[in-house]
Design an enzyme around this catalytic site. Sequence first.
Site, PDB file in Angstrom:
ATOM      1  N   SER A   1       0.841  -1.200   0.000  1.00 18.02           N
ATOM      2  CA  SER A   1       0.000   0.000   0.000  1.00 18.02           C
ATOM      3  C   SER A   1       0.873   1.246   0.000  1.00 18.02           C
ATOM      4  O   SER A   1       2.036   1.211   0.413  1.00 18.02           O
ATOM      5  CB  SER A   1      -0.893  -0.004   1.253  1.00 18.02           C
ATOM      6  OG  SER A   1      -1.565   1.228   1.403  1.00 18.02           O
TER       7      SER A   1
ATOM      8  N   LYS B   1       0.874  -2.230   7.211  1.00 16.33           N
ATOM      9  CA  LYS B   1       1.314  -2.419   5.832  1.00 16.33           C
ATOM     10  C   LYS B   1       2.832  -2.258   5.713  1.00 16.33           C
ATOM     11  O   LYS B   1       3.482  -2.973   4.940  1.00 16.33           O
ATOM     12  CB  LYS B   1       0.614  -1.423   4.913  1.00 16.33           C
ATOM     13  CG  LYS B   1      -0.902  -1.562   4.863  1.00 16.33           C
ATOM     14  CD  LYS B   1      -1.347  -2.957   4.482  1.00 16.33           C
ATOM     15  CE  LYS B   1      -1.131  -3.305   3.033  1.00 16.33           C
ATOM     16  NZ  LYS B   1      -1.760  -4.591   2.644  1.00 16.33           N
TER      17      LYS B   1
END
Length: 357
Positions: free
Chosen positions: A127, A162
């Site tokens: 991400s 992430k």
Amino acid sequence: MMAAQNNIRVLVTGASGYLATHCVQQLLSGGYAVRGTVRSLKNPDKIQPLRSLNFAKERLELVEADLEKADTWPRVMESCDYVLHVASPFPPVGDENTIRTALDGTLNVLKACAKCHSVKKVVLTSSIAAIMYGNDNHGKTVTEKDWSNIDGKNINTYQKSKTIAETAAWDFMKTIPDGDNKFKLTCLNPGFIVGPSLTEVEGTSVTIIKRIMNREMPGLPMLNFHMVDVRDCAKAHILAMENPKSDGERILLCSNKDYWFADVAGFLEKEFKSQGYCIPTRKLPYFMVWFASFFDSSVKEILPFIGVETHTDNSKARNLLGLKFTNPEKSIVDMGYSLIEKGIVPRKSGYKPRTHL
């Protein structure tokens, strides 16, 4: 070429998710055999949209798997040529479980790949959250060389999850012992994923657009968005899978410019106001958002990012993958129509359905 691809099996984790369903759709359309993992085969709301895809009867196999159960993955991985590891938690408000699930899930999948000699490559959905948070990036242009600082100020749990998961993935690749399967890895770092939904399940992206269309927000916080169309994002996964030049690379996926929350609402108002939808357009001053943060934990999560503008460079995706990005206005409008058609947003009396997206 299509016949040859029928013999190539691609594993898609979290296959019933917003992005993963598009990945499955495009893989099937491209002639690949697909094995998709889901938490439960007994949930029709998540399973039926996958079963209804073109070529699903011929080339889609669904199996149960749990990110946090390492012993399920070697069986799931058997005879797969490629893996798109898309599954990862994306809650509106994260907690420590978010970090643990993202980290353990990523490592469980990669460890299984290292023991399965048929797997040639993994494309991991990371991400932009792993690139641009925890540092003072206001006014700066970030690239794939940047990393979020998990010890920095103004970084939330999801962004940490992430970053930690992607870092662990790259570290794992350095430690695969001789004799094990040394597969290739590409990490994709999409921004805020928007565009039409193929399911009726509400994830975070869908919920945000739904709230705007239903006027469930009193106004619009000054939030900066870096968007990518879900169809482009799915295509990027397949292009990265097929292109050896992407081996060992992380690739940022965002449109050519950043937009504000007010821009997103403006796209929806332009298209849907005449159809009876009352879209909020008033910008909320900081003090109102700050006050609301005392009563809403999801608002508290965004408070540090109010008014912060950061730019992105998508040249790597364009040059390495040959990806052409959809205009975010089209993505948002297409998303609006799909949410109405799926019943996620109610139809107004003036609604005029489109024949295609």
